[in-house]
Motif scaffolding. Structure first.
Motif, PDB file in Angstrom:
ATOM      1  N   GLU C  69       0.960  -1.155  -0.172  1.00  0.00           N
ATOM      2  CA  GLU C  69      -0.268  -0.028  -0.416  1.00  0.00           C
ATOM      3  C   GLU C  69       0.975   1.543  -0.093  1.00  0.00           C
ATOM      4  N   ARG C  70       0.742   1.842  -1.027  1.00  0.00           N
ATOM      5  CA  ARG C  70       2.069   3.256  -1.413  1.00  0.00           C
ATOM      6  C   ARG C  70       1.314   4.174  -0.400  1.00  0.00           C
ATOM      7  N   PHE C  71       0.655   5.031  -0.233  1.00  0.00           N
ATOM      8  CA  PHE C  71       0.154   5.504   0.072  1.00  0.00           C
ATOM      9  C   PHE C  71       0.058   5.671   1.913  1.00  0.00           C
ATOM     10  N   ASN C  72       1.204   5.892   2.200  1.00  0.00           N
ATOM     11  CA  ASN C  72       2.001   5.985   3.913  1.00  0.00           C
ATOM     12  C   ASN C  72       2.861   7.174   3.536  1.00  0.00           C
ATOM     13  N   PRO C  73       2.387   7.397   5.169  1.00  0.00           N
ATOM     14  CA  PRO C  73       3.367   8.231   5.592  1.00  0.00           C
ATOM     15  C   PRO C  73       4.555   7.899   5.484  1.00  0.00           C
ATOM     16  N   VAL C  74       5.713   6.624   5.438  1.00  0.00           N
ATOM     17  CA  VAL C  74       6.894   6.241   5.053  1.00  0.00           C
ATOM     18  C   VAL C  74       7.816   7.177   4.567  1.00  0.00           C
ATOM     19  N   ASP C  75       8.996   7.305   5.618  1.00  0.00           N
ATOM     20  CA  ASP C  75      10.273   7.905   4.640  1.00  0.00           C
ATOM     21  C   ASP C  75      11.105   6.901   4.837  1.00  0.00           C
ATOM     22  N   ALA C  76      11.259   5.740   5.165  1.00  0.00           N
ATOM     23  CA  ALA C  76      12.609   4.872   5.671  1.00  0.00           C
ATOM     24  C   ALA C  76      11.567   3.496   5.395  1.00  0.00           C
ATOM     25  N   ALA C  77      12.563   2.490   4.950  1.00  0.00           N
ATOM     26  CA  ALA C  77      12.367   0.839   4.701  1.00  0.00           C
ATOM     27  C   ALA C  77      13.456   0.469   4.493  1.00  0.00           C
ATOM     28  N   ILE C  78      13.577  -1.103   5.035  1.00  0.00           N
ATOM     29  CA  ILE C  78      14.641  -1.875   4.990  1.00  0.00           C
ATOM     30  C   ILE C  78      14.240  -2.852   3.986  1.00  0.00           C
ATOM     31  N   VAL C  79      15.314  -2.865   2.609  1.00  0.00           N
ATOM     32  CA  VAL C  79      14.591  -3.222   1.050  1.00  0.00           C
ATOM     33  C   VAL C  79      15.532  -3.989   1.070  1.00  0.00           C
ATOM     34  N   GLY C  80      16.514  -4.775   1.940  1.00  0.00           N
ATOM     35  CA  GLY C  80      18.058  -6.265   1.575  1.00  0.00           C
ATOM     36  C   GLY C  80      18.603  -6.286   2.961  1.00  0.00           C
TER      37      GLY C  80
ATOM     38  N   GLY E  52       7.874  16.491  26.481  1.00  0.00           N
ATOM     39  CA  GLY E  52       8.505  15.623  27.359  1.00  0.00           C
ATOM     40  C   GLY E  52       8.488  14.305  26.090  1.00  0.00           C
ATOM     41  N   GLN E  53       7.151  13.450  25.722  1.00  0.00           N
ATOM     42  CA  GLN E  53       7.021  12.701  24.851  1.00  0.00           C
ATOM     43  C   GLN E  53       8.320  12.406  23.882  1.00  0.00           C
ATOM     44  N   LEU E  54       8.532  10.463  23.418  1.00  0.00           N
ATOM     45  CA  LEU E  54       9.195  10.137  22.436  1.00  0.00           C
ATOM     46  C   LEU E  54       8.218  10.543  21.218  1.00  0.00           C
ATOM     47  N   VAL E  55       8.604  10.690  20.206  1.00  0.00           N
ATOM     48  CA  VAL E  55       7.710  10.425  18.617  1.00  0.00           C
ATOM     49  C   VAL E  55       8.565  10.002  17.756  1.00  0.00           C
ATOM     50  N   TYR E  56       7.731  10.030  16.658  1.00  0.00           N
ATOM     51  CA  TYR E  56       8.876   9.491  15.373  1.00  0.00           C
ATOM     52  C   TYR E  56       8.171  10.611  14.181  1.00  0.00           C
ATOM     53  N   ILE E  57       9.150  11.213  14.097  1.00  0.00           N
ATOM     54  CA  ILE E  57       8.372  12.197  12.881  1.00  0.00           C
ATOM     55  C   ILE E  57       8.725  11.805  11.678  1.00  0.00           C
ATOM     56  N   VAL E  58       8.254  11.961  10.102  1.00  0.00           N
ATOM     57  CA  VAL E  58       8.393  11.630   8.446  1.00  0.00           C
ATOM     58  C   VAL E  58       7.951  12.702   8.615  1.00  0.00           C
ATOM     59  N   LYS E  59       9.274  12.535   7.012  1.00  0.00           N
ATOM     60  CA  LYS E  59      10.001  14.748   6.934  1.00  0.00           C
ATOM     61  C   LYS E  59       9.866  14.577   5.055  1.00  0.00           C
ATOM     62  N   SER E  60       9.667  15.265   5.154  1.00  0.00           N
ATOM     63  CA  SER E  60      10.269  15.501   3.205  1.00  0.00           C
ATOM     64  C   SER E  60       9.084  15.017   2.111  1.00  0.00           C
ATOM     65  N   ARG E  61       8.430  15.079   1.606  1.00  0.00           N
ATOM     66  CA  ARG E  61       6.860  14.780   1.093  1.00  0.00           C
ATOM     67  C   ARG E  61       6.149  14.250   1.999  1.00  0.00           C
ATOM     68  N   GLU E  62       6.623  12.840   2.242  1.00  0.00           N
ATOM     69  CA  GLU E  62       5.771  12.137   2.776  1.00  0.00           C
ATOM     70  C   GLU E  62       4.812  12.523   3.818  1.00  0.00           C
ATOM     71  N   ALA E  63       5.079  14.043   4.608  1.00  0.00           N
ATOM     72  CA  ALA E  63       4.654  14.683   5.672  1.00  0.00           C
ATOM     73  C   ALA E  63       3.666  14.695   5.639  1.00  0.00           C
ATOM     74  N   SER E  64       2.772  14.967   4.087  1.00  0.00           N
ATOM     75  CA  SER E  64       2.105  15.759   4.274  1.00  0.00           C
ATOM     76  C   SER E  64       0.755  14.488   4.149  1.00  0.00           C
ATOM     77  N   LYS E  65       1.325  13.257   3.458  1.00  0.00           N
ATOM     78  CA  LYS E  65       0.491  11.831   3.776  1.00  0.00           C
ATOM     79  C   LYS E  65      -0.011  12.045   4.711  1.00  0.00           C
ATOM     80  N   ALA E  66       0.571  12.687   6.098  1.00  0.00           N
ATOM     81  CA  ALA E  66       0.148  12.438   7.130  1.00  0.00           C
ATOM     82  C   ALA E  66      -1.424  13.381   7.732  1.00  0.00           C
ATOM     83  N   LEU E  67      -1.501  14.578   6.365  1.00  0.00           N
ATOM     84  CA  LEU E  67      -2.646  15.042   7.254  1.00  0.00           C
ATOM     85  C   LEU E  67      -3.586  14.501   6.625  1.00  0.00           C
ATOM     86  N   GLU E  68      -4.840  15.823   6.471  1.00  0.00           N
ATOM     87  CA  GLU E  68      -5.997  15.510   5.790  1.00  0.00           C
ATOM     88  C   GLU E  68      -5.971  16.233   4.166  1.00  0.00           C
TER      89      GLU E  68
END
Lengths: 95, 95, 95, 95, 95
Positions: C69-80, E52-68
Motif C-alpha cells: 500500500e503505497r500511500f503512507n507517511p513512510v520515509d524509510a524502509a529496509i529493502v535488503g 517530553g514525549q518520545l515520538v517519531y516523525i516523517v519528513k519531506s514530501r511524505e509528511a503531507s500524507k499524514a494530513l487530511e
C-alpha cells in the motif's frame, strides 16, 4: 537554495544518456560568512556560471525543473549568479 | 550530484523483489580535495563502474530516473564515471 | 541506499492510522568500516530483518515504493539484508 | 520545517527565468537554544519577513507548494514568522 | 522516520494560509542512546503529542500524507507516540 562557490568542472565520457549535453560544475557550499563548508556538489549549470563565482543551487527533484528537458537524473542545478549578499551590518559580498 | 569513489560491492539474497537484477556498489562521498568524507552510500550501478573509480551519483527520487524500470525503491544511482576534475589551479583528478 | 545495522524495535499504540500493521525497526547508519555513525532511523521492515543484522534502507519518497500500500507517511524502509560487503582488499563483512 | 533567523538578502541579476519576481532571503538554521548552527539557506520569502526575525522554512519539493506559481526550481521557502517558542520551562523566544 | 523528543510549541500569527489550523511542535532528534542531537525540527502534530514525549516523525514530501488536506507546504509531521524502544540488551525506553 544553497549558497555555493564554483570551484571546478567535471568531465565524464561514460554517463547516463540523458545527461549528455549538460555542463557539470563542482560547487562548494558556503557558511554564513562565506567560508567553504561541507561536501562539494556536482551541479548542472543553467546560467553560464564561471569558476570563482558565487551562485545558488537548487537541489533534489526541484533541480530538474530548471532544465528544459525535465526527465533527467539530476538532483542539483545552479539557478542564479549572486550579485550581492547584504546583511543588516552591510554588504557581505559584492560581485 | 555527489562526487564519490567506488569502494566495494554489496551482496544480498533477501531483498525487495523489485531490486533483483541491479548491481549495488558501495560508494564513498568525497570532499573538495577528493578525501573520503561522511557516510558511504549503497548505489545502483548504471554505468559499469569499477572499484577505485571516481563517479558521481544522483540521489533521492531522481535516482530512479536513471533506471529503465522506474518504479523501484531506489534512492541512489551512479550516473557517470569521472574522467577529470579541473579547478582554476589545474586538474585535481585525471582518470 | 544506506548501510545500517538493526539495533532495536519501536512500539507505538498511538499513531497515524495508515501506519498500522507495519513493523518498525530502529536501524543505525554505518561508516565505511561499518562503525555506527550519525543518528538512528526508524524504518519499516519489509524483509523480516532481525536485530544485529546488516541491512540497507531506502529513504524519502522512494521508501513507500517498497510497500504494498503505497500511500503512507513512510520515509524509510529496509529493502535488503546484506550477505556480504566486499572491497578491493577482501570481504569487509560476511553474514 | 526548520527554525531559522533571517540574516540577509540575496541579489541576483542572472538567474533562471522562473525565479524572477521572488524575494530571496538568507536564513540561518537554529539549534534548540536558538543559536545559529549549520549552513545558511537561501529561501523564497512568502510572508514579508524582515532581517533579524525568527521564521520557519519548508524545504524540498514542499517549498513550491507555498508559491502561487508552483512549477519553479525552488527548494526552500519561508512560510511563517514566529511569535513565540514555548518550552516546558517557559518561553524560549517572544517576538 | 526519526526518533525525536517533543521540546516545545511554536506560535505564529503571520504564516502561509494553508498552514492555518495546524498545531506546530518543536521536536529534537535523538541519538541511539536517546540523547538530543542535531538541529530541532518544527513538525505538524497529528497524534496529540505532549512536551517530553518520545515520538517519531516523517519528513519531506511524505509528511503531507499524514494530513487530511494534503496540498500543504509541510515537510515534517509527528506520526506516532513511542511506547517502548527495545534493543537486544533490553528496553531502552518505556513510556
Amino acid at each position: 537554495m544553497d549558497l555555493c562557490r564554483v570551484i571546478g568542472t567535471v568531465w565524464a565520457t561514460v554517463k547516463v544518456d540523458t545527461l549528455s549535453g549538460y555542463r557539470l560544475l563542482v560547487v562548494q557550499p558556503l557558511s554564513h560568512d562565506l567560508k567553504e563548508s561541507g561536501l562539494p556538489v556536482v551541479a548542472v549549470d543553467t546560467v553560464s556560471a564561471a569558476p570563482g563565482q558565487l551562485v545558488y543551487i537548487v537541489k533534489s527533484r526541484e533541480a530538474s525543473k530548471a532544465l528544459e528537458e525535465r526527465f533527467n537524473p539530476v538532483d542539483a542545478a545552479i539557478v542564479g549568479i549572486v550579485d550581492e549578499v547584504r546583511t543588516s551590518s552591510g554588504p557581505l559580498f559584492r560581485r
